[in-house]
Write an enzyme that holds these catalytic residues in place. Structure first.
Site, PDB file in Angstrom:
ATOM      1  NE  ARG A  42      -3.893   2.133   2.842  1.00  0.00           N
ATOM      2  CZ  ARG A  42      -3.731   3.740   3.101  1.00  0.00           C
ATOM      3  NH1 ARG A  42      -2.065   3.833   3.639  1.00  0.00           N
ATOM      4  NH2 ARG A  42      -3.814   4.328   3.262  1.00  0.00           N
ATOM      5  CB  SER A 111     -11.462  -0.851   3.055  1.00  0.00           C
ATOM      6  OG  SER A 111     -10.457  -1.013   2.670  1.00  0.00           O
ATOM      7  CE  LYS A 140      -8.746   4.915   4.100  1.00  0.00           C
ATOM      8  NZ  LYS A 140      -8.342   5.172   3.241  1.00  0.00           N
TER       9      LYS A 140
HETATM   10  N1  TZP Z   1      -7.944   2.064   6.392  1.00  0.00           N
HETATM   11  C1  TZP Z   1      -8.285   2.484   7.204  1.00  0.00           C
HETATM   12  S1  TZP Z   1      -7.485   2.864   9.102  1.00  0.00           S
HETATM   13  C2  TZP Z   1      -6.269   1.816   7.492  1.00  0.00           C
HETATM   14  C3  TZP Z   1      -6.004   2.205   6.265  1.00  0.00           C
HETATM   15  C4  TZP Z   1      -5.167   1.314   5.454  1.00  0.00           C
HETATM   16  C5  TZP Z   1      -4.959   2.768   8.223  1.00  0.00           C
HETATM   17  C6  TZP Z   1      -3.985   1.920   9.432  1.00  0.00           C
HETATM   18  O1  TZP Z   1      -2.646   2.549   9.592  1.00  0.00           O
HETATM   19  P1  TZP Z   1      -2.601   2.096  10.952  1.00  0.00           P
HETATM   20  O2  TZP Z   1      -1.155   2.935  11.148  1.00  0.00           O
HETATM   21  O3  TZP Z   1      -1.929   0.804  11.759  1.00  0.00           O
HETATM   22  O4  TZP Z   1      -2.731   2.848  12.611  1.00  0.00           O
END
Ligand code: TZP
Ligand code: MG
Length: 211
Positions: A42, A111, A140
């Site tokens: 990602r 998601s 994100k």
């Molecule tokens: N989708 C929802 S929250 C997120 C994504 C890609 C980011 C999660 O990142 P982290 O650093 O584990 O909180």
């Protein structure tokens, strides 16, 4: 999740910007060394050529390690590198469109942030869903407000056989609670890629899950 991806208790996701200057191939190497068996690429700020280069390398590494490899957003790159699947969000290509491109056997993850989105993902043929963001996260951009453990409980109650991964602000200090509420897989970005010693961090996360 466990049936779909053996060993997917931790679903590790790359993020170059949070990786302390280490190349993504190094980060993935460390993840695989620690026994991670499900990895998602990602990267939001790389050009397509760089993403393809990275993904070809990661595909070779994950194949060697017998780990599953999922590409976020980019169906074309997933196909070119022969990834195991694609992960899409609510603003990406719809699940059915992705299915028409990748065929019946590759994996689609979607998601979801609400019961309605989960129901639609299931109806549209998602192989697994992301459930979150459970907690606040800065990883994100434009992330929706945390949905909280209530949404996780809803998924566990309504879809006992649906593979899902809990995401968003999942950390060593809260991961045990996430599993206690029924998750069997948690998706983590910053907690893993920002650790100076990734294998040691993964060992700590696994210990927290099983304690
Ligand atoms: N989708 C929802 S929250 C997120 C994504 C890609 C980011 C999660 O990142 P982290 O650093 O584990 O909180
Ligand atoms: Mg997306």
């Amino acid at each position: 999740m466990i049936r779909l991806f053996p060993g997917a208790d931790i679903y590790a996701v790359t993020d170059d910007a949070l990786s302390l200057g280490r190349p993504v191939s190094t980060v993935v190497h460390e993840m695989l060394k620690a026994g991670i068996r499900l990895i998602q690429y990602r990267e939001k700020d790389k050009c397509a050529g760089q993403m393809l280069d990275d993904c070809l390398k990661i595909r070779a590494m994950t194949k060697e390690a017998n780990a599953a490899f999922i590409v976020n957003d980019h169906v074309d790159i997933a196909l070119l590198c022969e990834a195991d699947g694609v992960h899409v969000g609510q603003d990406d290509l719809p699940c059915e469109a992705v299915r028409s491109l990748i065929g019946p056997t590759r994996i689609i993850g979607v998601s979801t942030h609400s019961p309605e989105q989960a129901a639609k993902a299931v109806a549209d043929g998602a192989d697994y869903i992301g459930v979150g963001p459970l907690f606040p996260t800065r990883t994100k951009k434009d992330v929706t407000a945390p949905v909280g453990i209530g949404y996780l409980e809803h998924i566990v109650a309504v879809y006992p056989n649906l593979p899902f991964t809990a995401i968003g602000g999942v950390k060593i200090h809260n991961v045990a609670g996430v599993f206690r509420h029924g998750a069997r897989s948690c998706c983590m970005v910053s907690e893993i890629v920002s650790a100076p010693d990734i294998p040691a961090q993964i060992a700590r996360i696994r210990k927290a899950i099983t304690e």
